[in-house]
Design an enzyme around this catalytic site. Structure first.
Site, short mmCIF file in Angstrom:
data_model
loop_
_atom_site.label_atom_id
_atom_site.label_comp_id
_atom_site.label_asym_id
_atom_site.label_seq_id
_atom_site.Cartn_x
_atom_site.Cartn_y
_atom_site.Cartn_z
N CYS A 163 -13.48 0.32 7.89
CA CYS A 163 -12.62 -0.28 6.88
C CYS A 163 -12.72 0.49 5.56
CB CYS A 163 -13.03 -1.73 6.63
SG CYS A 163 -13.19 -2.76 8.11
N LYS A 199 -10.34 5.89 3.90
CA LYS A 199 -11.66 5.45 4.33
C LYS A 199 -12.77 5.96 3.41
CE LYS A 199 -15.03 3.78 6.41
NZ LYS A 199 -15.73 3.90 5.15
N CYS A 245 0.81 -1.22 0.00
CA CYS A 245 0.00 0.00 0.00
C CYS A 245 0.84 1.27 0.00
CB CYS A 245 -0.92 0.01 1.21
SG CYS A 245 -1.73 -1.56 1.54
N HIS A 248 -8.97 3.62 -1.64
CA HIS A 248 -7.62 3.07 -1.48
C HIS A 248 -7.23 2.18 -2.66
CE1 HIS A 248 -4.00 1.62 0.21
NE2 HIS A 248 -4.47 0.61 0.92
#
Length: 395
Positions: free
Chosen positions: A209, A331, A86, A335
């Protein structure tokens, strides 16, 4: 070494785009980044490129960097694909700064791209899982939600952090994301929404998440020798820090801190000659709500154990003393693994250029970006500073 400056940055919308490819998304971000340079820039000026991507779904795993840079007309220059889970394009940004500071390039491109929504949920879980510790986490069935749930449990047990503190992160970031036209989940949520959502991995609910997302982002970094050709209001990348750690959470001494974040932040602050108190706003890696709370503590915004109180105080909201994740964060903004770090640089560029619209941090002159790989196996931090007041040309 020479100073490095951010002169342009842009991203695509983040979301689900079944009609787009990784090449077309990258082109959109690159062309928008070129257009964002105040005095304009010729793509032929780019000397080197670094592209972050995980390659979710297995598309073009080899030479994916050259595949997208050639597509946008940057053939013939060196291009390196960066994979640090990430944190891939956060590290691409660091490489671009290194290339400029060293004298190897006057203009470097740092970008990232990912498509995550065109595979089945099982396949997507597989590709996300490859960044976890293989033998003892992934192959035993542990997901990243499960790993971060363990971190949340440990923080709650040690410091008294509550589910409402986690939910407050979600509420804040959705409020910011609702003001961001590029956000994947650009809507607000209430504390009750976050608290009562389905449990993903106890104590984390769905609203704690981040989503899986498609998108691309690009940033243009130039040297002090040529910055005046591109802007009268330079944004200096005054500090960069990076660190690595054990990939598996179970291998670390603490579940309530990310040592790589602490070290990367320390390095960036030292290079910039500042302290955490000097930061006006920050984009931090909030793949799960607990990750943002840990970032508050690891980056020195508060003492260990005080993150829950900090988010509760409103200090990290828009209008607070130090707004965090004005973009909506992972969030709400989304992502897309390989594009996230570069996307954080885009938000910093907009804030420091005074072009963040409804989410503008008034008077911001110094910002920070914080990008984490996996559950903390890698982390990179950038400090960016506006050298002139908004609207005042360099003399």
């Amino acid at each position: 070494m020479r100073d490095a400056y951010l002169v342009g940055a842009a991203q695509t919308d983040f979301g689900s785009f079944p009609d787009e490819s990784y090449r077309s998304l990258f082109r959109t971000a690159f062309e928008a980044a070129v257009d964002s340079v105040p005095a304009g820039i010729d793509p032929d000026d780019v000397d080197e490129a670094f592209v972050g991507t995980l390659g979710v779904g297995g598309r073009q795993l080899g030479l994916s960097g050259p595949a997208v840079t050639e597509h946008v007309g940057l053939g013939g220059i060196p291009c390196t694909r960066v994979e640090n889970a990430c944190a891939a394009s956060g590290f691409a940004g660091r490489h671009a700064v290194q290339a400029v500071k060293s004298g190897m390039a006057d203009v470097a491109l740092a970008g990232g791209v990912e498509i995550m929504t065109d595979t089945s949920s099982d396949a997507t879980k597989y590709w996300l899982g490859v960044s976890g510790e293989t033998e003892w986490e992934r192959l035993s069935g542990t997901t990243f939600a499960g790993v971060y749930a363990q971190m949340a449990d440990a923080h709650m047990e040690k410091y008294g952090t509550t589910s409402e503190h986690l939910s407050s992160v979600a509420v804040k970031n959705h409020s910011n994301g609702a003001k961001n036209p590029h956000a994947h989940l650009g809507f607000e949520c209430s504390l009750e929404d976050a608290e009562n959502a389905p449990v993903v991995a106890d104590p984390l609910t769905l609203y704690h998440c981040c989503p899986t997302t498609d998108g691309a982002a690009c940033a243009l970094v130039v040297s002090e020798d040529v910055v005046d050709e591109y802007t009268d209001d330079p944004i200096r990348i005054s500090g960069v820090g990076a660190s690595s750690d054990r990939v598996g959470l179970f291998q670390r001494e603490s579940y309530t801190s990310v040592p790589a974040s602490k070290e990367a932040g320390k390095q960036a602050y030292e290079m910039a000659g500042i302290t955490p108190e000097d930061i006006d706003f920050a984009e931090v890696h909030d793949c799960f709500a607990i990750a943002e709370l840990l970032a508050y503590e690891d980056l020195g915004f508060c003492e260990p154990g005080e993150a829950g109180s900090l988010v509760e105080s409103g200090e990290t909201e828009l209008g607070g003393e130090r707004p965090v994740n004005t973009s909506g964060g992972l969030k709400s903004k989304g992502h897309p693994i390989g594009a996230t770090g570069a996307g954080q640089l885009v938000e910093a560029f907009k804030q420091l250029s005074g072009e963040a619209g409804e989410r503008q941090v008034e008077g911001a002159t110094r910002g920070l970006t914080h990008n984490v790989g996996g559950s903390g196996g890698a982390a990179v931090v950038h400090v960016l500073e506006r050298e002139n007041e908004l609207g005042v040309d360099a003399q």
